[in-house]
Design an enzyme around this catalytic site. Structure first.
Site, mmCIF file in Angstrom:
data_model
loop_
_atom_site.group_PDB
_atom_site.id
_atom_site.type_symbol
_atom_site.label_atom_id
_atom_site.label_comp_id
_atom_site.label_asym_id
_atom_site.label_seq_id
_atom_site.Cartn_x
_atom_site.Cartn_y
_atom_site.Cartn_z
ATOM 1 C CG HIS A 45 -1.854 1.156 1.278
ATOM 2 N ND1 HIS A 45 -3.197 0.993 1.543
ATOM 3 C CD2 HIS A 45 -1.696 2.492 1.105
ATOM 4 C CE1 HIS A 45 -3.798 2.156 1.510
ATOM 5 N NE2 HIS A 45 -2.904 3.095 1.262
ATOM 6 C CG HIS A 47 -0.759 7.136 -0.938
ATOM 7 N ND1 HIS A 47 -1.984 7.303 -1.554
ATOM 8 C CD2 HIS A 47 -1.012 6.450 0.206
ATOM 9 C CE1 HIS A 47 -2.934 6.758 -0.815
ATOM 10 N NE2 HIS A 47 -2.371 6.225 0.259
ATOM 11 C CG LEU A 48 4.909 5.598 -5.762
ATOM 12 C CD1 LEU A 48 5.246 4.762 -6.995
ATOM 13 C CD2 LEU A 48 6.190 5.973 -5.013
ATOM 14 C CG ASN A 73 -5.073 8.616 -3.169
ATOM 15 O OD1 ASN A 73 -4.008 8.139 -3.579
ATOM 16 N ND2 ASN A 73 -5.197 9.150 -1.967
ATOM 17 C CE LYS A 131 -7.875 2.082 -0.693
ATOM 18 N NZ LYS A 131 -6.699 2.707 -0.159
ATOM 19 C CG HIS A 168 -9.873 4.367 3.425
ATOM 20 N ND1 HIS A 168 -8.681 5.046 3.541
ATOM 21 C CD2 HIS A 168 -10.641 4.791 4.454
ATOM 22 C CE1 HIS A 168 -8.722 5.847 4.592
ATOM 23 N NE2 HIS A 168 -9.913 5.722 5.159
ATOM 24 C CG HIS A 206 -4.887 2.172 5.871
ATOM 25 N ND1 HIS A 206 -6.237 2.108 6.116
ATOM 26 C CD2 HIS A 206 -4.748 2.876 4.724
ATOM 27 C CE1 HIS A 206 -6.878 2.748 5.164
ATOM 28 N NE2 HIS A 206 -6.007 3.215 4.296
ATOM 29 C CG LEU A 251 -7.651 10.433 7.744
ATOM 30 C CD1 LEU A 251 -8.436 11.179 6.674
ATOM 31 C CD2 LEU A 251 -8.498 10.262 9.003
ATOM 32 C CG ASP A 279 -1.682 4.832 4.014
ATOM 33 O OD1 ASP A 279 -1.744 5.227 2.835
ATOM 34 O OD2 ASP A 279 -2.488 5.208 4.901
ATOM 35 C CB ALA A 295 -4.766 12.499 6.420
#
Ligand code: DOR
Ligand code: ZN
Length: 375
Positions: A45, A47-48, A73, A131, A168, A206, A251, A279, A295
């Site tokens: 998990h 985020h890039l 996202n 997702k 999520h 998460h 979050l 995350d 967040a």
């Protein structure tokens, strides 16, 4: 800033890297592990982001991980297979020279998602998961799902073809206290949804509560959970007591200490249903440090030193590889990485900020100096 009280073995931890050989001798004399080699970890998990931020943060992940599930996202979100192919190409173009890191792409589920587009993306090997963001639950989730009945067709197709859904797991009802949103989501949304779509492979992303750990443990097949680095280290006091610490705000928000301990027990147990999803969610300091800050904790650069420290503290160093390198591939039906990563008993201070054109990104500070470094 919080520092851990006394760290186990801290009296023999080398104070500078140059003392590595002395430390090795001491460790050997005391029967302690000095170096640990594990199959190269994966991050299930991550985020890039995109553009300059992507180029700034990607090397931190490629330095320690062979693969990562890439969150969709973005603005606009990655909703179609064409979006995912284009995003994958941008990530590949940003890879450091010589890196063979593999981004495992996901699609962002919306109420308009086309089941056939999803199935084709899966069949071609383009995507590894879909997702689900409840609309409004977190960063860039406005295009997510409000009416879960409207995505059941896509979910049924995913169950047929064995494509996992990453969830999520928080309700967005403003009447529900933010600390209860995961628990209420399991009761009101996730459990009914899993009953309506039997056979759907679900990853609870998460997780932050003892109840989520219990829910995963009570289900034998098709259910797993990722656990972040930061949720193994901080509880809600670390965010709020004695001053507000925006860099610890993420979050789902960290919960009470009893929940952190339940997450630690799950992560260090070796149970194949729990694996690492950092995350890691970079935001610039200007975006975090404001009246309504973003967040996310940026943990990619120091996750492995922190995890090695945590697992050793809990007497589970031998189970670190299950959490970082074995359990995730087993759930996703992928091979374990053939390359390896070595950690050595050398202190790993918090790395400096990562610079971007929009400002620095502060790296997560665990509040202690990990006893382990990636070699
Ligand atoms: O803390 C978080 N940050 N949680 C999420 O679910 C999203 C993420 C982000 O994209 O910034
Ligand atoms: Zn995330």
């Amino acid at each position: 800033m919080r520092r851990a009280p006394a760290q186990p073995n801290s009296e023999i931890a080398p104070k500078v890297t140059g003392l590595w050989r002395d430390a090795a001798r001491l460790c050997k004399a005391r029967g302690m592990t000095h170096a640990l080699t594990i199959p190269t970890p994966d991050d299930w998990h991550l985020h890039l982001r995109d553009g300059a931020m992507l180029r700034a943060v990607l090397p931190a992940t490629t330095a320690h991980f062979a693969r990562a599930i890439i969150m969709p996202n973005l603005i606009p979100p990655v909703v179609t297979s064409a979006d995912a192919a284009a995003y994958r190409d941008r990530i590949l173009a940003a890879l450091p020279e010589g890196s063979d890191f593999a981004p495992l792409m996901t699609l962002y589920l919306t109420e308009e998602t086309d089941a056939e587009d999803v199935a084709a993306a899966h069949a071609s090997g383009l995507i590894t998961a879909v997702k689900l963001y409840p609309a409004g639950a977190t960063t860039n989730s406005a295009s997510g799902v409000s009416d879960f009945a409207r995505v059941e067709g896509v979910l049924s197709r995913m169950a047929e073809i064995g494509l996992p859904l990453c969830v999520h797991g928080e309700v967005t009802d403003p009447a529900i206290d933010i600390f209860d949103r995961e628990t209420v989501f399991i009761d009101r949304v996730l459990d009914p949804l899993r009953n309506r779509v039997p056979g759907l492979k679900v990853v609870m992303e998460h997780i932050t509560t003892a109840g989520a750990v219990d829910y995963v443990r009570a289900n034998d097949t098709n259910l797993a959970a990722t656990i972040t680095t930061h949720h193994l280290v901080i509880n809600r006091n670390h965010i709020l007591a004695g001053g507000i610490r925006p860099h610890y705000y993420c979050l789902p928000v960290a919960k009470r200490e009893e929940h952190r301990l339940a997450l630690r027990a799950a992560a260090t147990s070796g149970d194949a249903r729990f694996f690492l999803g950092t995350d890691s969610a970079p935001h610039t300091d200007p975006a975090k440090l404001q009246p309504c800050g973003c967040a996310g904790c940026f943990t990619a650069p120091n996750t492995l030193p922190i995890l090695a420290h945590v697992f050793e503290e809990d007497g589970a160093l031998d189970r670190l590889e299950a959490f970082t390198s074995l359990n995730g591939p087993a759930f996703y039906g992928l091979p374990v990485n053939e390359t390896t990563l070595t950690l050595t008993r050398t202190p790993a201070p918090v790395p400096g900020c990562v610079d971007t054109p929009d400002g620095p990104v502060t790296v997560f500070d665990p509040g202690f100096t990990p006893n382990w470094s990636v070699t």
